[in-house]
Structure formats: C-alpha cells, structure tokens
Design a protein around this motif. Structure first.
Motif, PDB file in Angstrom:
ATOM      1  N   SER A 212       0.832  -1.200   0.000  1.00 14.51           N
ATOM      2  CA  SER A 212       0.000   0.000   0.000  1.00 14.51           C
ATOM      3  C   SER A 212       0.869   1.253   0.000  1.00 14.51           C
ATOM      4  O   SER A 212       0.608   2.209  -0.744  1.00 14.51           O
ATOM      5  CB  SER A 212      -0.915  -0.014   1.226  1.00 14.51           C
ATOM      6  OG  SER A 212      -1.651   1.193   1.338  1.00 14.51           O
ATOM      7  N   THR A 216       1.908   4.429  -3.706  1.00 14.26           N
ATOM      8  CA  THR A 216       1.786   5.885  -3.848  1.00 14.26           C
ATOM      9  C   THR A 216       3.145   6.562  -3.915  1.00 14.26           C
ATOM     10  O   THR A 216       3.239   7.779  -3.746  1.00 14.26           O
ATOM     11  CB  THR A 216       0.984   6.474  -2.666  1.00 14.26           C
ATOM     12  OG1 THR A 216       1.691   6.216  -1.442  1.00 14.26           O
ATOM     13  CG2 THR A 216      -0.416   5.875  -2.583  1.00 14.26           C
ATOM     14  N   ASN A 340      -8.576  13.967  -0.736  1.00 12.54           N
ATOM     15  CA  ASN A 340      -7.732  13.154  -1.617  1.00 12.54           C
ATOM     16  C   ASN A 340      -6.981  14.011  -2.630  1.00 12.54           C
ATOM     17  O   ASN A 340      -5.795  13.772  -2.894  1.00 12.54           O
ATOM     18  CB  ASN A 340      -8.588  12.117  -2.344  1.00 12.54           C
ATOM     19  CG  ASN A 340      -9.198  11.101  -1.403  1.00 12.54           C
ATOM     20  OD1 ASN A 340      -8.654  10.839  -0.330  1.00 12.54           O
ATOM     21  ND2 ASN A 340     -10.326  10.529  -1.781  1.00 12.54           N
ATOM     22  N   ASN A 345      -4.509  12.072   1.630  1.00 10.74           N
ATOM     23  CA  ASN A 345      -4.636  10.614   1.618  1.00 10.74           C
ATOM     24  C   ASN A 345      -3.317   9.897   1.376  1.00 10.74           C
ATOM     25  O   ASN A 345      -3.232   8.683   1.536  1.00 10.74           O
ATOM     26  CB  ASN A 345      -5.649  10.200   0.547  1.00 10.74           C
ATOM     27  CG  ASN A 345      -5.189  10.554  -0.859  1.00 10.74           C
ATOM     28  OD1 ASN A 345      -4.507  11.557  -1.062  1.00 10.74           O
ATOM     29  ND2 ASN A 345      -5.554   9.732  -1.829  1.00 10.74           N
ATOM     30  N   LEU A 346      -2.276  10.625   0.997  1.00 14.77           N
ATOM     31  CA  LEU A 346      -0.996   9.977   0.722  1.00 14.77           C
ATOM     32  C   LEU A 346      -0.283   9.541   2.001  1.00 14.77           C
ATOM     33  O   LEU A 346       0.618   8.698   1.958  1.00 14.77           O
ATOM     34  CB  LEU A 346      -0.098  10.907  -0.102  1.00 14.77           C
ATOM     35  CG  LEU A 346      -0.641  11.247  -1.496  1.00 14.77           C
ATOM     36  CD1 LEU A 346       0.290  12.220  -2.209  1.00 14.77           C
ATOM     37  CD2 LEU A 346      -0.842   9.984  -2.327  1.00 14.77           C
ATOM     38  N   CYS A 347      -0.648  10.110   3.129  1.00 16.63           N
ATOM     39  CA  CYS A 347      -0.196   9.615   4.440  1.00 16.63           C
ATOM     40  C   CYS A 347      -1.364   9.007   5.202  1.00 16.63           C
ATOM     41  O   CYS A 347      -1.249   7.928   5.784  1.00 16.63           O
ATOM     42  CB  CYS A 347       0.430  10.730   5.260  1.00 16.63           C
ATOM     43  SG  CYS A 347       1.964  11.396   4.588  1.00 16.63           S
ATOM     44  N   THR A 349      -3.814   7.142   4.678  1.00 25.77           N
ATOM     45  CA  THR A 349      -4.342   6.169   3.714  1.00 25.77           C
ATOM     46  C   THR A 349      -5.731   5.714   4.155  1.00 25.77           C
ATOM     47  O   THR A 349      -5.893   5.167   5.257  1.00 25.77           O
ATOM     48  CB  THR A 349      -3.401   4.957   3.630  1.00 25.77           C
ATOM     49  OG1 THR A 349      -2.083   5.422   3.333  1.00 25.77           O
ATOM     50  CG2 THR A 349      -3.866   3.978   2.577  1.00 25.77           C
ATOM     51  N   ASP A 372      -1.209   5.333   7.092  1.00 29.36           N
ATOM     52  CA  ASP A 372      -0.324   4.361   6.457  1.00 29.36           C
ATOM     53  C   ASP A 372       0.509   3.604   7.484  1.00 29.36           C
ATOM     54  O   ASP A 372       1.227   2.676   7.158  1.00 29.36           O
ATOM     55  CB  ASP A 372       0.589   5.042   5.424  1.00 29.36           C
ATOM     56  CG  ASP A 372       1.437   6.171   6.022  1.00 29.36           C
ATOM     57  OD1 ASP A 372       1.456   6.329   7.263  1.00 29.36           O
ATOM     58  OD2 ASP A 372       2.058   6.922   5.238  1.00 29.36           O
TER      59      ASP A 372
END
Length: 462
Positions: A212, A216, A340, A345-347, A349, A372
C-alpha cells in the motif's frame, strides 16, 4: 455542514459564518451516541462476553495493594499518571482518548487532577503539575534530556504513592521537579491514543502495508513526502502502535502502558520502575496469569479470570470495533474528494485490508483507518526531541483519523483543542521547516474558504 451543533460549540465562529466572513471552523465533536466502543462485528456470543469482561478489567481502578473499596486492582505506583486505563482512554467511550469536562460524551473534569488528593493521608496531598488543567487533555510528561545532557525521552510520572493511605510508610518518593524542567524547556507531552479497531491493524500483513505504501511512491515523491516504517531492532518487522509506532503488538503496548502509566509490574515489564525498594509494596510481577482461578480456587475459569490484566487489555483492544463514520452530506462528500485531491490521503491512507485471522470477524476485513502506519518527518514545529525505536526526534506515525469526528484534542501533545481552533490548528501545525507535509498544507491553504470548510466537515464525519 452540521450547523446546529456548530453554533452550540463554537458561537464566535458561527457568528463569523452567519455574517458572511470568510472563516473556517472546526465543527467540534460530533454529537449523539458514541460511534465506537463496542465489539467487532462477527463475534459470537462467547467472544462478545469475553470482550465485555475484558472491558471491565480495562476500566478497573488500581490501588497500591487492592485493599481500598472500589479500587480492586493492585500494583499502583511507586509512580503513576492515573489509576485506570479507562481514566485516560475515555472519549467518546471506554477505549478512546482524552476526555473534556464539557464537550463530547464523557462530561468530567480531567481525571488526573483527582490523583493528587485521592486516598491521601491528611496533609499528604501532592501537587497537580501546571500543565494538567481541568479543561485540558490527559497528558504524560517526558523529559528530553538527562541532567548530564544525554538523551532521556522516558516518561516521568506525575504522581507518586508517597502519602497514600495504602502506601508503605517508608515510601517518601517525591514528584519530579516539573517546574524546573519546564523552565529549562525539557518537557514534552503525549496524550492517549484511541484503541478502537486495533485488532484489525495488528492483523494487517507487512506485505499489505508495504504494498500500500509503495503504491503511492511517485505521488508522494512529487509532494516531498517520504516516510518509512518503524521496525523492531531484533527481527526487523514493522512496529505500528503508539505515537511513534514504537510498539510491535497490542500485548506489548498494553504491558508497557500498565507499567509506565500506572506503575503496575507485569509479565512483560516485571520490575518496578526506578528500583525504589522503600516504595515496593507487593511481590513482582504484580499482574500475572493464574494457575488457580482467583475467584474460586479451582483450575478452570473464563479467559478473563485466568488471564493477566495486560492480556485482558490487549484482548479488549483486539476485539473492539473500528469507529463508524457518518459521511453523507454534500459538504462532507465534497470534503472527502478534496481531502484526496490535495494529497492528505498519501499519508492518511483511507483503506487497509486485514489478513486471515484466528479471531472471528477479522479475516480479510476492509477497514478505513486513514493512516499508512508509517512514520514521517513532521518538522521543527512538531518535533519533540524524543527518539523511539527507529523513529527520530521529529518523526511521528501518521495518526489514524478514524474516530476524529468525536475526538476533542489533536496532535501528539494535545496542543490543538477547543480553545484554539481544534482541527484547524491541527492542520496548520503540520507545516513547519522540515515537514514532509508542507506542500500538502500549501495546497490546502490555496483552497477556497468553502472548500477548506468541506474538508473540516468531512473529518468530523469520520
């Protein structure tokens, strides 16, 4: 936006919106029943009973030797921050995070204040440290450096058992000199992390976590987001619990907290902290599993009766359900999309999937922690100077956002709360020199006021 309860909580901010001023407001904790605190879906009758019994142990109040009415647990001290797991993990239900006296589901004063006078002999009350206030968060204190300049980083408990009616008369252990340490800028704080749904986190494979995270990589690189997993020094496996993801399992998490926060020795941490023999009232470890049922004297009993407290704490956390969200309004749904698009959302998740489990209701479950579980450099503004495992002085685990809708205090030290903007301050504090979040916060700041408000409303729906 849930305007009715907004105005009940943040009158000034609602007035700004009503007059057309361009302001974003944290709507505050979502009202209504707690959307957390119950057993995991899919549990059978026996498992639900086990969960409820373990929950009772989690809420048990400890005294020094178990001889005080209503304080049946034993092993408190020699130093401690509270006398029960549930004293600190209370909002919005048992297992949550720090309560507040007037907001949320648990109206009470900061429970740590009572520790200074509870069960004390006449004239033996202790001092409430200045950073513990009636309307502030429950906190633990850590010193950054030792007196010789070497790294400390450990918890220095707020109170001692000296002067309690159940403490050894020989115990004269003084409280730490917090005033001097505060003046020397040598104290940092932590607030309790919520424990809901953590069995699913524990039962998520490293393969999934790494996959996951790697999925990204290019998007994160474009925004200057790096991150890495904290790991165990012995076997290199991913650790995932605590503010710096320093603990490997819920059992280790529970055993360490029992020893550090309440001073109770247990099978994972079997020795009294500090080695002060004059304050040691019980044989160690004070908390342990049983060969004979402590209630009947027999060789059989329920899982909770025969297990240690620490094991029960871990079971309660492991079998608890995740918080449920209420995302449904146009503003909240738009905020989800914007969350997003700006890169939050990149951390944080949104989605994880657990692997096959021996526990009912935990096999291949899709869940939404908004983390994440990696650690990231958060810059000078949030740096606490403390290293834990492989996590350095400014690195923190991405705080899971599930349950944020009913949370009162935010960030590792609770600095963002009702008095200073709540979520608004929490977001702004992500930006400082050296923070991996700087470009994401810049994107957030470039949004229109209504778009920012939509993101805040979305976070309060989680």
């Amino acid at each position: 936006m849930r305007a009715l309860h907004d105005c009940g909580l943040v009158l000034v901010c609602c007035s700004l919106i009503a007059t057309g001023a361009l302001a974003q407001v944290d709507p505050g904790p979502r009202p209504g029943p707690a959307n957390a605190g119950g057993p995991l879906a899919g549990l059978g009758t026996d498992e639900i009973n086990f969960f409820n019994n373990a929950k009772e142990v989690f809420a048990e109040i400890d005294s020094v030797s178990g001889g005080i009415s209503g304080e049946d647990g034993k092993g408190l001290g020699p130093s401690f921050n509270a006398n029960s797991c549930a004293a600190c993990h209370a909002q919005p239900a048992i297992g949550g995070t720090s309560p507040h006296p007037t907001l949320g589901q648990v109206p009470q004063s900061n429970p740590q204040i009572a520790m200074a006078t509870l069960d004390r002999l006449f004239g033996k009350n202790q001092t409430v440290p200045s950073f513990i206030t009636a309307d502030g968060p429950v906190r633990e204190a850590r010193f950054v450096k030792n007196a010789d300049g070497s790294d400390d980083g450990g918890v220095h408990a707020l109170f001692t058992i000296a002067g309690r009616i159940d403490a050894p008369s020989s115990c004269t252990l003084a409280q730490p000199d917090f005033a001097t340490q505060l003046a020397n800028h040598n104290v940092i704080f932590r607030i309790p992390t919520p424990t809901f749904g953590l069995g699913l986190v524990e039962n998520t494979s490293e393969e999934f976590l790494i996959g996951s995270f790697n999925s990204t990589a290019s998007q994160r690189a474009n925004l200057g987001i790096r991150g890495r997993f904290n790991t165990s020094g012995n076997d290199g496996t991913i650790t995932r619990f605590g503010w710096k993801a320093q603990n490997k399992s819920l059992l280790i998490f529970a055993g360490e907290a029992y020893n550090v926060e309440q001073g109770v020795t247990n099978e994972l941490f079997p020795n009294e902290r500090g080695g002060i023999q004059s304050c040691e009232a019980n044989p160690t470890p004070e908390d342990h599993g049983f060969i004979h049922n402590p209630n009947t004297g027999g060789l059989t009993g329920s899982g909770t009766e025969m297990s240690s407290d620490a094991s029960n704490f871990a079971s309660f956390m492991r079998l608890s359900a995740p918080p449920t969200s209420t995302t449904d309004t146009f503003s909240e749904l738009n905020g989800k999309s914007l969350f997003n698009s700006v890169g939050c959302n990149l951390c944080h998740t949104p989605t994880m999937v657990s692997e096959e489990s021996i526990f009912p209701g935990q096999t291949e479950v899709t869940y939404h922690p908004f983390s994440d579980f990696a650690v990231h450099h958060m810059g000078q503004g949030l740096a606490d100077g403390v290293s834990q495992g492989a996590a350095g002085p400014d690195e923190f685990r991405t705080a899971p956002l599930w349950g944020a809708g009913q949370r009162i205090f935010f960030l590792h030290d609770g600095r963002a709360g009702p008095k200073n903007g709540g979520l608004v301050k929490a977001i702004s504090e992500h930006s400082s020199f050296g923070s991996e979040a700087n470009r994401v916060i810049s994107r957030f700041n470039s949004l229109s006021p209504s778009q920012k408000q939509d993101i805040l409303n979305f976070l309060r729906s989680l």
